[in-house]
Design an enzyme around this catalytic site. Structure first.
Site, short mmCIF file in Angstrom:
data_model
loop_
_atom_site.label_atom_id
_atom_site.label_comp_id
_atom_site.label_asym_id
_atom_site.label_seq_id
_atom_site.Cartn_x
_atom_site.Cartn_y
_atom_site.Cartn_z
N PHE A 174 0.97 -1.24 -0.21
CA PHE A 174 0.07 -0.09 0.07
C PHE A 174 1.06 1.23 0.08
O PHE A 174 2.33 1.03 0.75
CB PHE A 174 -0.75 0.08 1.28
N GLN A 203 -6.99 15.49 4.56
CA GLN A 203 -6.28 14.61 3.29
C GLN A 203 -7.28 14.78 2.40
O GLN A 203 -8.62 14.58 2.70
CB GLN A 203 -6.05 13.32 3.61
N HIS A 248 -8.46 13.76 -1.77
CA HIS A 248 -8.42 12.70 -2.68
C HIS A 248 -8.35 13.67 -3.91
O HIS A 248 -9.46 14.40 -4.23
CB HIS A 248 -9.28 11.35 -2.68
N LEU A 259 -15.91 9.00 -4.59
CA LEU A 259 -14.64 8.63 -4.86
C LEU A 259 -14.38 7.74 -6.10
O LEU A 259 -15.06 6.95 -6.38
CB LEU A 259 -14.00 7.85 -3.74
N GLU A 295 -8.11 5.47 -7.61
CA GLU A 295 -6.69 6.03 -8.40
C GLU A 295 -6.51 4.92 -9.55
O GLU A 295 -5.91 4.99 -10.50
CB GLU A 295 -5.50 5.91 -7.41
N ARG A 351 -0.81 11.94 -5.01
CA ARG A 351 -2.26 12.65 -4.68
C ARG A 351 -2.13 14.11 -4.61
O ARG A 351 -2.65 14.88 -5.22
CB ARG A 351 -2.89 11.92 -3.35
N HIS A 364 -11.17 13.89 2.35
CA HIS A 364 -11.28 12.34 2.59
C HIS A 364 -11.02 12.02 4.11
O HIS A 364 -11.70 11.23 4.47
CB HIS A 364 -10.18 11.97 1.72
N ARG A 409 -1.76 11.44 6.54
CA ARG A 409 -1.97 9.87 6.85
C ARG A 409 -1.62 8.94 5.87
O ARG A 409 -1.82 9.35 4.68
CB ARG A 409 -3.31 9.62 7.23
#
Lengths: 596, 82
Positions: free
Chosen positions: A120, A241, A243, A253, A256, A287, A354, A399
């Site tokens: 991730f 944060q 997106h 959303l 990606e 991002r 987000h 984060r």
């Protein structure tokens, strides 16, 4: 004045998402009488939306270590995270994930039966060397499966749930101790004081302060509003944060993966503008780079649509079969929320809020802390917080994916454990309830019930959301922030005189929405004021007037701004406290430029 | 509208607050379209749908899955058209 009744518990937890359920297990298993209040049924909490997984250095597929995870988290936080709390979280990860497995969480597995782990973004081995498989998931329903496992465990250990109750305010006495919460039963309109020796907030984030948000409607920052009204400061609220690709006007959303499969971002001239901002990575840049490029295009008049306020995500050049096979659900989202079939037309997208990195200040034990008598982290007796509503601070200025589910497991458990410890050591009797504190809440509800000629809730909320989006979005500008402070304070005045036409008692959703707006506005003001004041760029807080220079890489100014913001509602004032750079057992992870 | 119906609709509206934004938006549009003009049959079908888990419900509403249940199917079709 309104009537109320009192119910006594050892502990009351507000919120039944991941953090609340995890804390409740700890208290109920220890035999303490525990109430969990929740606006919606526990398994409909927003934790359900978390798909990516939960980070833990189990090392099931390749070598991994909590120290590497810690390094990644400190770096991700742009060094604003507290290194003691980050070490604590990364060291506790394996234990918490394995406990969850024992509660019945159906993790994906390897052939040898161990938990399957996948890579991730931002999670690396050997202090940033190469990607590592650290995320544990249950298909694409990790959050959902997690909630079910923990809810069942709570039922087994007799946690008492109060479902469809709206918490109203903290009960805090003259010594500053927290003695419970007032709450309203939506089914009857009845107000009850939950008198408790331990009060844990696990109320989630407040992403609905922005016009474009991926957050569900329930994310109204109720815990933050209640804490702020009770004189508790909110920490690092300038850090949100975003997106890059939420559907314009809806916020839903767009993964990606769409750009990964060849999706291209275009401006009103049809230009693939990412070629100018990131000549190599183009549309697959990180991002923050993509989000800033999109905002720059819009701000410079190259946005699309009648208001030139979005850009386009184009996949019309891809084979329709590929879209349907590799990007399931995207076509439906486009049709449902943008009225666009992405096989034939590009999707309108904007950077979308987000996740909230800041929150109610806590230490790694889940205790709420405030500055007092020279101690920047003095414990507020009887008060705990965990999950997105809290700021431990492990996410700092940004984060890492899969650290949010870990945060709620580790700090939900930690808050519960600390509460158990304090309950065992403390007085057997409840302290007396402070009438003044309760009266303030009753007066607030009474004001709403009797207001005439006031402001419309829906319109006022929209004014708040548009102000936050325009003035305090993913890319920030000095003048816009300054104007934004004045504008959001105007909106705050409107919130103080909201009016509801429906005065009924039973499931009066208009009243609930007005009460939620009371909480949202506290978060919005805290965010705008904190963001205007922080004159550097760090993590998710990026200012046009604090650019990347040789002297200040990425615009970060450690000399002046390596500190946590604390916003106080009273007087709308700011204070600051040091970042804890000293881990519990290892060397400090030294400051350096955050680069991937 | 009588008090009993007002209370029932209030409860239904609240149960439309979901864990997923996608569903929140669909139900927001539903209520904007219908207001309180909702018959008992629709009320019953909606109440049953709202008992579902969010991901399963979104699979139905987004068309990724279908249901053979005639009562639910009518309501799902209506939500898909919103």
């Amino acid at each position: 004045m309104l009537n109320y009744t009192v119910r006594k518990f050892d502990a009351v937890i507000v919120g039944a998402g991941g953090a609340g359920l995890r804390a409740a297990i700890q208290l109920s298993e220890a035999g303490f009488k525990t109430a969990v209040l929740t606006k919606v049924f526990p398994t409909r909490s927003h934790t359900v939306a978390a798909q990516g997984g939960v980070a833990a250095s189990l090392g099931n597929s390749e070598e991994d270590h909590w120290h590497w995870h810690m390094y990644d988290t400190v770096k991700g936080s742009d060094w604003l995270g507290d290194q003691d709390a980050i070490e604590f979280m990364c060291r506790k990860a394996n234990e918490c994930v394995i406990e969850l497995e024992h509660y019945g969480m159906p993790f994906d597995r390897l052939d040898n039966g161990r938990i399957y782990q996948r890579p991730f973004g931002g999670h690396m081995s050997n202090f940033g060397e190469k990607p590592v498989r650290r995320s544990c998931a249950a298909a694409d329903r990790t959050g959902h499966a997690m909630l079910h496992a923990m809810y069942q465990r709570n039922v087994k250990v007799n946690t008492q749930f109060f479902v469809e109750w709206q918490a109203l305010d903290l009960v805090r006495d003259a010594d500053g101790d927290v003695l419970g919460v007032t709450a309203m039963d939506m089914e009857t309109g009845e107000i009850v004081v939950f008198h408790a020796k331990a009060t844990i907030f696990a109320t989630g984030g407040a992403g609905r302060i922005f016009y474009s948000s991926t957050n569900a409607f329930i994310n109204t920052g109720d815990g933050l509003g209640m804490a702020a009204r009770a004189g508790i400061p909110l920490e690092d609220m300038e850090f949100w944060q975003f997106h890059p690709t939420g559907v314009a006007g809806a916020g839903v959303l767009i993964t990606e993966g769409v750009r990964g499969e060849g999706g291209i971002l275009r401006n009103s001239a049809g230009e693939r503008f990412m070629e100018r901002y990131a000549p190599n990575a183009k549309d697959l840049a990180s991002r923050d780079v993509v989000s800033r490029a999109m905002v720059t295009e819009i701000n410079e008049g190259r946005g699309c649509g009648p208001n030139k306020d979005f850009v386009l995500l184009d996949i019309t050049h891809l084979d329709p079969a590929t879209i349907l096979k590799r990007l399931p659900g995207i076509r439906e989202i486009g049709i449902q929320f943008a009225g666009v079939d992405c096989i034939k037309e590009p999707l309108p997208v904007v950077p979308t809020c987000h996740y909230q990195m800041g929150g109610i200040p806590t230490n790694y034990r889940g205790e709420v802390v405030v500055p007092k008598d020279g101690d920047p982290n003095a414990v507020v007796r009887g008060f705990y917080a965990a999950g997105e509503c809290a700021c431990a601070s492990v996410h700092g200025a940004n984060r890492l994916g899969t650290n949010s589910l870990l945060d709620l497991l580790v700090f939900g458990k930690s808050a519960g454990e600390t509460a158990v410890e304090n309950l065992k050591a403390g007085n057997k009797a409840h302290k007396d309830l402070p009438q003044e504190s309760i009266d303030r809440t009753l007066a607030r509800v009474n004001r709403l019930n009797t207001q005439t000629g006031g402001a419309n809730v829906h319109e006022t909320r929209l004014a708040m959301q548009r102000t936050m989006q325009a003035h305090c979005g993913v890319f920030r500008f000095k003048d816009m922030l300054e104007q934004g402070v004045a504008k959001i304070l105007d909106v705050q005045e409107q919130v103080r005189r909201t009016e509801i036409k429906d005065k009924s008692q039973v499931f009066n959703t208009a009243r609930i929405e007005a009460l939620e707006l009371d909480n949202l506005i506290e978060v919005a003001v805290a965010t705008m004021v904190s963001a205007e004041a922080r004159k550097e760029s760090r993590g998710a807080h990026v200012r046009d007037d604090a650019p990347d220079t040789a002297e200040r890489p990425n615009g970060r100014d450690d000399q002046n701004w390596l500190k946590h913001t604390l916003w106080y509602r009273e007087g709308n004032r700011l204070d600051y406290k040091p970042v804890n750079l000293k881990p519990m057992s290892v060397e400090t992870i030294a400051l350096k430029k955050r680069a991937y | 509208m009588d008090e009993a119906k007002r209370a029932r609709l209030g409860k239904l509206r609240w149960h439309c607050r979901r864990a997923l934004l996608e569903l929140d938006l669909v139900f927001q549009r539903f209520w904007e379209g219908t207001g309180d003009e909702i018959d008992e049959e629709t009320e019953a079908a909606l109440a049953r749908l709202l008992e579902m888990e969010d991901h399963d419900l979104w699979d139905l509403v987004s068309g990724r899955r279908d249901t053979a249940d005639p009562q639910l199917n009518g309501m799902v079709e209506r939500l898909r058209r919103i």
